[in-house]
Write a protein that holds these residues in place. Structure first.
Motif, mmCIF file in Angstrom:
data_model
loop_
_atom_site.group_PDB
_atom_site.id
_atom_site.type_symbol
_atom_site.label_atom_id
_atom_site.label_comp_id
_atom_site.label_asym_id
_atom_site.label_seq_id
_atom_site.Cartn_x
_atom_site.Cartn_y
_atom_site.Cartn_z
ATOM 1 N N ASP A 73 0.768 -1.163 0.029
ATOM 2 C CA ASP A 73 0.186 -0.026 0.006
ATOM 3 C C ASP A 73 0.874 1.192 -0.182
ATOM 4 O OD1 ASP A 73 1.182 -0.486 2.464
ATOM 5 O OD2 ASP A 73 -0.697 -0.080 3.615
ATOM 6 N N SER A 74 2.010 1.260 -0.605
ATOM 7 C CA SER A 74 2.957 2.182 -0.634
ATOM 8 C C SER A 74 2.381 3.577 -1.501
ATOM 9 C CB SER A 74 4.327 1.811 -1.225
ATOM 10 O OG SER A 74 4.065 1.265 -2.370
ATOM 11 N N GLU A 75 2.696 4.661 -1.083
ATOM 12 C CA GLU A 75 2.208 5.699 -1.663
ATOM 13 C C GLU A 75 3.396 6.775 -2.122
ATOM 14 O OE1 GLU A 75 -1.082 8.009 -0.845
ATOM 15 O OE2 GLU A 75 -2.165 6.566 0.268
ATOM 16 N N ILE A 127 5.825 9.966 -2.602
ATOM 17 C CA ILE A 127 6.107 10.968 -1.660
ATOM 18 C C ILE A 127 5.306 12.253 -1.510
ATOM 19 C CG2 ILE A 127 8.119 12.733 -1.263
ATOM 20 C CD1 ILE A 127 9.851 10.301 -1.756
ATOM 21 N N PRO A 128 4.807 12.910 -3.016
ATOM 22 C CA PRO A 128 3.978 14.264 -2.778
ATOM 23 C C PRO A 128 2.943 13.859 -1.875
ATOM 24 C CG PRO A 128 5.017 13.671 -4.901
ATOM 25 C CD PRO A 128 5.409 12.497 -4.386
ATOM 26 N N ASP A 129 2.244 12.743 -2.158
ATOM 27 C CA ASP A 129 1.074 12.662 -1.351
ATOM 28 C C ASP A 129 1.303 12.444 0.130
ATOM 29 O OD1 ASP A 129 -1.598 11.850 -2.883
ATOM 30 O OD2 ASP A 129 0.279 11.598 -4.122
ATOM 31 N N VAL A 130 2.213 11.839 0.434
ATOM 32 C CA VAL A 130 2.848 11.602 1.952
ATOM 33 C C VAL A 130 3.168 13.076 2.207
ATOM 34 C CG1 VAL A 130 4.561 10.687 3.334
ATOM 35 C CG2 VAL A 130 3.787 9.427 1.354
ATOM 36 N N LEU A 131 3.819 13.914 1.431
ATOM 37 C CA LEU A 131 4.002 15.276 2.083
ATOM 38 C C LEU A 131 2.663 16.029 2.219
ATOM 39 C CD1 LEU A 131 7.198 16.168 -0.238
ATOM 40 C CD2 LEU A 131 6.942 15.507 2.092
ATOM 41 N N LEU A 132 1.770 15.779 1.270
ATOM 42 C CA LEU A 132 0.661 16.592 1.416
ATOM 43 C C LEU A 132 -0.120 16.327 2.901
ATOM 44 C CD1 LEU A 132 -1.523 18.525 0.189
ATOM 45 C CD2 LEU A 132 -2.469 16.164 -0.838
ATOM 46 N N LYS A 133 0.046 14.773 3.090
ATOM 47 C CA LYS A 133 -0.736 14.475 4.523
ATOM 48 C C LYS A 133 0.041 15.139 5.641
ATOM 49 C CE LYS A 133 -3.245 10.448 2.857
ATOM 50 N NZ LYS A 133 -2.686 9.638 1.828
ATOM 51 N N LYS A 184 -4.787 6.130 -6.603
ATOM 52 C CA LYS A 184 -4.235 5.867 -5.502
ATOM 53 C C LYS A 184 -3.190 7.141 -4.942
ATOM 54 C CE LYS A 184 -1.203 2.065 -3.589
ATOM 55 N NZ LYS A 184 -0.237 1.173 -3.900
ATOM 56 N N SER A 185 -2.277 7.566 -5.646
ATOM 57 C CA SER A 185 -1.739 8.811 -5.230
ATOM 58 C C SER A 185 -2.113 10.019 -5.962
ATOM 59 C CB SER A 185 -0.198 8.547 -5.425
ATOM 60 O OG SER A 185 0.184 7.431 -4.748
ATOM 61 N N ALA A 239 -1.738 14.433 -10.194
ATOM 62 C CA ALA A 239 -2.035 15.669 -10.428
ATOM 63 C C ALA A 239 -1.043 16.499 -11.004
ATOM 64 C CB ALA A 239 -3.019 16.219 -9.544
ATOM 65 N N CYS A 240 0.016 16.572 -10.142
ATOM 66 C CA CYS A 240 1.396 17.131 -10.672
ATOM 67 C C CYS A 240 1.807 16.565 -12.020
ATOM 68 C CB CYS A 240 2.423 16.930 -9.389
ATOM 69 S SG CYS A 240 2.101 17.706 -7.988
#
Lengths: 343, 207, 324
Positions: free
Chosen positions: C31-33, C35-41, C84-85, C90-91
Motif C-alpha cells: 500500500d505504498s504511496e 512521496i508528494p502525497d505523503v508530503l501533502l498529508k 491511489k496517489s 495531478a502534478c
C-alpha cells in the motif's frame, strides 16, 4: 579476456559414474560370454550368469539415469528406434538403443539355456514367462548364433558408448580426446573378465573350467597392463598440456583416492596378483578372487574420478556447475575450484 | 529476396552495470528463487598486477548461440535445435532432461528447470506463467520477441547500451560492423564452437 | 524504479538542452504511496486540512512554476476517481501539459517521445554554443563585463552575516575534517579508515522495491559484494579479517556503531571502507530485504549538515573496525 577460471562440474556425478561403470561392465560381459560360448568353450551356465547379470546391471545403471531425468515421460523420444534417424550425432541416442537391444538379444540368446535349467523353469512367474518362449529353444543353431552376434554387436556398442559419451563434451580436455573411449573399452573388458572370474570361482566352481579361468586371467593381466599404460598416457597428457587438463592433473594427482585407490589397489595390486597367478600360479582361489574384486572396485573409481575431475575453463566463475556459488574472497587471475566434497 | 538474418549479440564490457538479469528473468520466467537465470552478470575484479589499474568489471554472460553448438550435437531427443536465423532453441516438449547439453556447453549456459520449478513458477509468475514442462533451459535470444521485430529483453533494458543485438548478414548493421572490425571478439573461440556473442573488452575499445 | 516522477525537468547528464522525467518500471508494492502525497498529508497535519493543499500547491507554484489552480482541479478529480496517489498524478498531469505548452508540442507527443527516447530534445549542445558561447558574446553578464571568479550570491550572503569561510566569494579549497584535532595528512591508525558509499543497480535504500523478489534474487546472488563492507586485502590481512567475517564498525567522531560483514577486495582504496547504501533494512514487513541483512549507512553517518547547501557531510569522519 583476462584470466580464466577453472571449475569442475556437479551436473553428472556418482550416478553417472555408476551408469558408465555398469554399462561398460554389462556390455563387455555379454560380448565375452557369447564369444566364449560360441568360439572358445560352450558354456551355457556362463552365458546365463553373464547375460542375466548384465541385464540386472544395465537395468540398475539405466535406472540411475532415468531417476535423474528432469522429465521422465520424455524418455520415450530416445526409446523410439527412430531416434537413430533423427539424432544420429548424439551418442545417448545410440547408447540407449545399444543398451535396449543388447538387453533384449542377450536375454533371447540365454533363453534356450534357461529353459533347460530347472532353477529357472520352476521359479514362479519367471518360469511361466519362460514357458511362453519355449519356441525360442527350438530355433536352429544358425539363428541362435545370429541372435548371439546381435547381442555382441550391441554389447560392443554399449561399451564404446560409455567412452564416447564423455568424449563428446568438447570443453573438457580430460574427456574430449580419443584416449577416453579406449581407456573405457579396456577397463570395461578388464572388469568383465574380473566379474567372470568371480562367477567361475565362486558360483559355477567346475574343475573343467580351469583352462577358461587361466585364459581370462591372462587376458585380464594384459588388459590391466594396457590400462596402466593408457593411464600413464593420461598422466602425460594432463600434466603437460592445456591449462584445463593441468587443472585436472592438479585434482587427480593430489588425490589419494585416485593414486592409491584406483591406480594402486584398482590396477597395480591386482596386476601383480594376477601376474603371479599367470606365471607361477596360486594354491587357492582367494588371491584371484581378491584381485577380481579390486579390479571391479577400480573400474568404478576410474569412472568416478573421470566424471569429477573433468575441468572446464571459462572466462568467468562457474555458477550452474557448482551448487554453492561463492564469490567470497579476492578473485585472483586463475581460480581453481576444487570438486565438491559431495563425493 | 532478403537474406535470412544471422543474429548475434555484441556486449561492451566498458558500459555494463548489470541491470539485465531482472528483465530477462521476468521475460523468460526463470526460477530465480533457485538462483537459476538465463543470463548472469558477474561482478569481477580485474587487473592489478604490476601496479596496473584495478577495475570492477561486470561480465554478462548467456547462451552464445554457437554455429557449431556442442549442446545440440549431444542432445539425444532433438530438443536442442538451431533455427535458420542462428538462434539455438530448446523444445521443452522433447527435452527429457538428461543434462548432456549442460555437460557439453563450454559457456555454462544451461540450467535445470525441474518439476518443482514449474510448480513454483505458477505461484511466482502467476497466471502469465508459460512453462509447463521441465527441461534444461537456456537463453533463446528472446526468439519470441525477435520474431515480432523486437529486441531481446536484456538488450531492450540495457541502460548502458552495453548489449547490442543485430544481424551479421546485414553489412550495415552496427553489430555486424563491430564483429567485422575485430573489436568485438567471441569467448573461447579456440574450442571451435563458433559463438555468436561477442565482447568488447576495455583494452580493445577504440572509441 | 516504481514511481513516475511528479515533475518534468532538465536533462542533467547530457550537454544538450532537453527535458526528461522518470517512468515507473515496476508496480509499487503493497500500500505504498508516492512521496508528494505523503508530503501533502504531512502538510495537512501541520497546517490543517483546510489550508494544506493551497499552501503546498502555492509554494510549488512559487518554487517550481507548477500552476496551483489546474493542479488542484486535477487533484480533486483524480481523488474522486479513487486514484491511489492523486496529488502526484495531478502534478504529473499538469506538468506534462505545461511543459508541452512551453515546448510548443502536444502533451501526447511529449509523453510519447519521453517514453520512447527517455529525453525530449530542445536544442543540441552545438546550437546552444552557437547562440550563447562566451567568446562570441562578450561582454559577459557579470558586473565587470569580464569573466569573474567571484560569487555575487555569496557576497550578498556575507553581507547578511554568513561570514564563515564556507561563504567565501572566491572559490577556495577546504581541508576536510574527518577526525578531531587531526589533519588529513596525519596517518590513520591501523584499524581506522575513511568512509564512502554508493548504490547498487537493483534497489534503492528502504524503498519497497527492495522487496521485489526478482531483484532480491539478484541481491542474494551477489550478497557478499552488495551487503559486505569493502575492505582492501592489505589492510584486512593486518587486522586478521577475511571475506565473510563479522566485523564491528565504529564512527570515531560520532561514536555510532554498527555490525557488518567484511568483503575483502582490491576494488577499494586501502585507506577507505566502501559500503553499498541499499541494505540493512530494518522493516520486518519487507521480508526479503530484511532477510538480506547488510549494514545500514544511517547507523554510521551522523546528522552533520554542511552549512552552505545543507547537504549531509556523509563521509567526513573515520571508522574503526574490529573483528566481531
Amino acid at each position: 579476456m583476462e584470466g580464466m577460471f577453472y571449475s569442475t562440474q556437479n551436473v553428472w556425478t556418482w550416478w553417472i559414474a555408476i551408469y558408465l561403470f555398469l554399462g561398460g561392465l554389462g556390455g563387455a560381459l555379454v560380448v565375452i560370454s557369447c564369444l566364449t560360448h560360441m568360439y572358445i568353450k560352450p558354456h551355457k551356465q556362463l552365458v546365463i550368469w553373464a547375460n542375466l547379470s548384465s541385464f540386472v546391471m544395465l537395468s540398475v545403471g539405466s535406472l540411475m539415469l532415468f531417476l535423474h531425468l528432469l522429465d521422465h515421460l520424455a524418455i520415450i523420444h530416445v526409446l523410439n528406434p527412430m531416434v537413430l534417424v533423427n539424432k544420429p550425432d548424439a551418442w545417448i541416442s545410440w547408447g540407449t538403443q545399444f543398451i535396449v537391444w543388447m538387453m533384449v538379444w542377450s536375454i533371447v540368446y540365454s533363453l534356450p539355456y534357461m529353459l533347460e535349467t530347472k532353477f529357472w523353469t520352476k521359479m514362479p512367474v519367471v518360469g511361466t514367462i519362460l514357458g511362453l518362449f519355449a519356441w525360442v529353444g527350438n530355433l536352429p543353431q544358425s539363428i541362435h548364433n545370429i541372435i548371439g552376434w546381435l547381442a555382441i554387436i550391441n554389447g560392443i556398442g554399449t561399451v564404446l558408448y560409455t567412452g564416447l559419451l564423455l568424449q563428446s563434451f568438447p570443453a573438457v580436455a580430460l574427456w574430449h580426446n580419443p584416449g577416453v573411449p579406449l581407456l573405457f573399452i579396456v577397463s570395461a573388458f578388464s572388469t568383465a573378465m574380473a566379474f567372470l572370474l568371480l562367477v567361475l570361482y565362486l558360483a559355477i566352481r567346475q574343475d573343467e573350467d580351469h583352462e577358461l579361468r587361466v585364459f581370462y586371467e591372462r587376458t585380464d593381466v594384459i588388459l590391466i597392463g594396457i590400462e596402466l599404460l593408457i593411464i600413464f598416457v593420461f598422466f602425460h597428457f594432463t600434466t603437460y598440456g592445456l591449462e584445463s587438463a593441468r587443472h585436472t592433473a592438479a585434482i587427480l594427482w593430489d588425490d589419494m583416492g585416485w593414486i592409491v585407490g584406483f591406480i594402486g589397489f584398482g590396477l597395480i595390486v591386482p596386476f601383480l596378483i594376477e601376474f603371479r597367478g599367470v606365471t607361477k600360479g596360486w594354491n587357492s582361489a582367494a588371491p584371484v578372487v581378491l584381485a577380481a574384486v579390486l579390479v571391479l572396485s577400480g573400474g568404478y573409481l576410474l569412472r568416478h574420478y573421470f566424471t569429477y575431475a573433468g575441468s572446464y575453463e571459462r572466462p568467468y566463475p562457474a555458477v550452474n556447475s557448482i551448487r554453492q556459488h561463492s564469490q567470497a574472497g579476492p578473485v585472483t587471475k586463475v581460480v581453481a575450484v576444487m570438486p565438491s566434497t559431495e563425493r | 529476396m532478403a537474406k535470412t538474418p544471422h543474429y548475434a549479440m555484441v556486449i561492451d564490457l566498458n558500459t555494463c552495470v548489470g541491470a539485465c538479469m531482472a528483465a530477462c528473468a521476468m521475460e523468460n520466467q526463470t526460477p530465480v528463487w533457485e538462483n537459476k537465470w538465463r543470463t548472469y552478470v558477474h561482478d569481477m575484479e580485474i587487473g592489478g598486477d604490476n601496479d596496473e589499474l584495478i577495475r570492477r568489471r561486470f561480465f554478462p554472460r548467456l547462451c552464445n548461440h554457437c554455429d557449431n553448438p556442442p549442446c545440440m550435437s549431444v542432445c539425444p531427443t532433438g530438443a536442442t535445435h538451431k533455427l535458420d536465423n542462428g538462434i539455438v532453441m530448446v523444445d521443452d516438449e522433447l527435452c527429457m532432461g538428461c543434462r548432456a547439453c549442460a555437460m557439453a556447453c563450454p559457456y555454462d549456459a544451461r540450467y535445470d528447470v525441474t518439476y518443482d520449478d514449474v510448480d513454483q513458477g505458477k505461484e511466482f509468475y502467476g497466471e502469465l506463467h508459460h512453462r509447463s514442462r521441465p527441461s534444461v533451459d537456456k537463453c533463446s535470444f528472446c526468439a519470441h520477441r525477435v520474431m515480432r521485430g523486437l529486441k531481446p529483453a536484456c538488450v531492450e533494458t540495457c541502460v548502458g547500451s552495453s548489449r547490442l543485438f543485430g544481424d551479421l548478414n546485414d553489412p550495415k548493421d552496427e553489430v555486424s560492423k563491430l564483429v567485422k572490425s575485430g573489436v568485438a571478439k567471441p569467448l573461447m573461440a579456440h574450442l571451435g564452437t563458433r559463438p555468436n556473442v561477442y565482447y568488447i573488452s576495455d583494452i580493445e575499445r577504440t572509441t | 524504479m516504481e514511481r513516475d516522477e511528479p515533475t518534468f525537468y532538465g536533462n542533467g547528464v547530457n550537454q544538450d538542452l532537453a527535458v526528461t522525467t522518470r517512468y515507473a518500471a515496476i508496480e509499487p508494492m503493497y500500500d505504498s504511496e508516492e512521496i508528494p502525497d505523503v508530503l501533502l498529508k504531512l502538510t495537512e497535519i501541520i497546517s490543517g486540512k483546510e489550508e494544506a493543499f493551497d499552501k503546498l500547491a502555492g509554494m510549488m507554484e512559487g518554487l517550481a512554476g507548477l500552476p496551483a489552480a489546474p493542479t488542484k482541479a486535477a487533484w480533486e478529480r483524480l481523488k474522486a476517481e479513487g486514484e491511489k496517489s492523486p496529488f502526484t498524478k495531478a502534478c504529473r498531469e499538469v506538468g506534462l501539459i505545461e511543459t508541452a505548452k512551453r515546448l510548443h508540442t502536444t502533451p501526447e507527443n511529449l509523453d510519447k517521445t519521453l517514453r520512447e527516447k527517455g529525453v525530449y530534445h530542445e536544442e543540441s549542445m552545438h546550437e546552444l554554443l552557437e547562440q550563447y558561447a562566451v567568446p562570441h558574446k562578450l561582454p559577459t553578464t557579470t558586473a565587470s563585463g569580464r569573466i569573474e571568479f567571484f560569487s555575487t550570491l555569496f557576497d550578498m550572503l556575507r553581507s547578511q552575516g554568513f561570514t564563515t569561510p564556507h561563504f567565501s566569494v572566491l572559490a577556495r579549497p577546504f581541508a576536510a575534517e574527518c577526525r578531531e584535532n587531526k589533519t588529513m595528512d596525519q596517518a590513520l591508525d591501523e584499524d581506522e579508515f575513511y568512509f564512502t558509499y554508493g548504490k547498487v543497480p537493483t534497489v534503492s535504500y528502504g524503498s519497497t522495491n527492495s522487496n521485489n523478489p526478482v531483484l532480491a534474487a539478484i541481491n542474494t546472488w551477489k550478497k557478499d559484494i552488495y551487503t559486505g563492507v569493502w575492505l582492501h586485502p592489505d589492510r584486512a590481512e593486518k587486522l586478521g579479517i577475511q571475506s565473510g567475517d563479522k566485523i564491528r564498525l565504529k564512527n570515531t567522531l560520532s561514536g555510532q556503531e554498527a555490525d557488518g560483514h567484511a568483503y575483502v577486495t582490491r576494488k577499494v582504496r586501502s585507506d577507505t571502507l566502501f559500503l553499498h547504501s541499499a541494505f540493512g533494512v530494518e522493516n520486518p514487513q519487507l521480508t526479503r530485504s530484511y532477510a538480506m541483512g547488510g549494514t545500514a549507512t544511517n547507523h554510521l553517518i551522523p546528522h552533520n549538515v554542511e552549512p552552505v547547501v545543507a547537504g549531509f557531510r556523509s563521509q567526513e569522519f573515520t571508522i574503526r573496525i574490529a573483528k566481531a
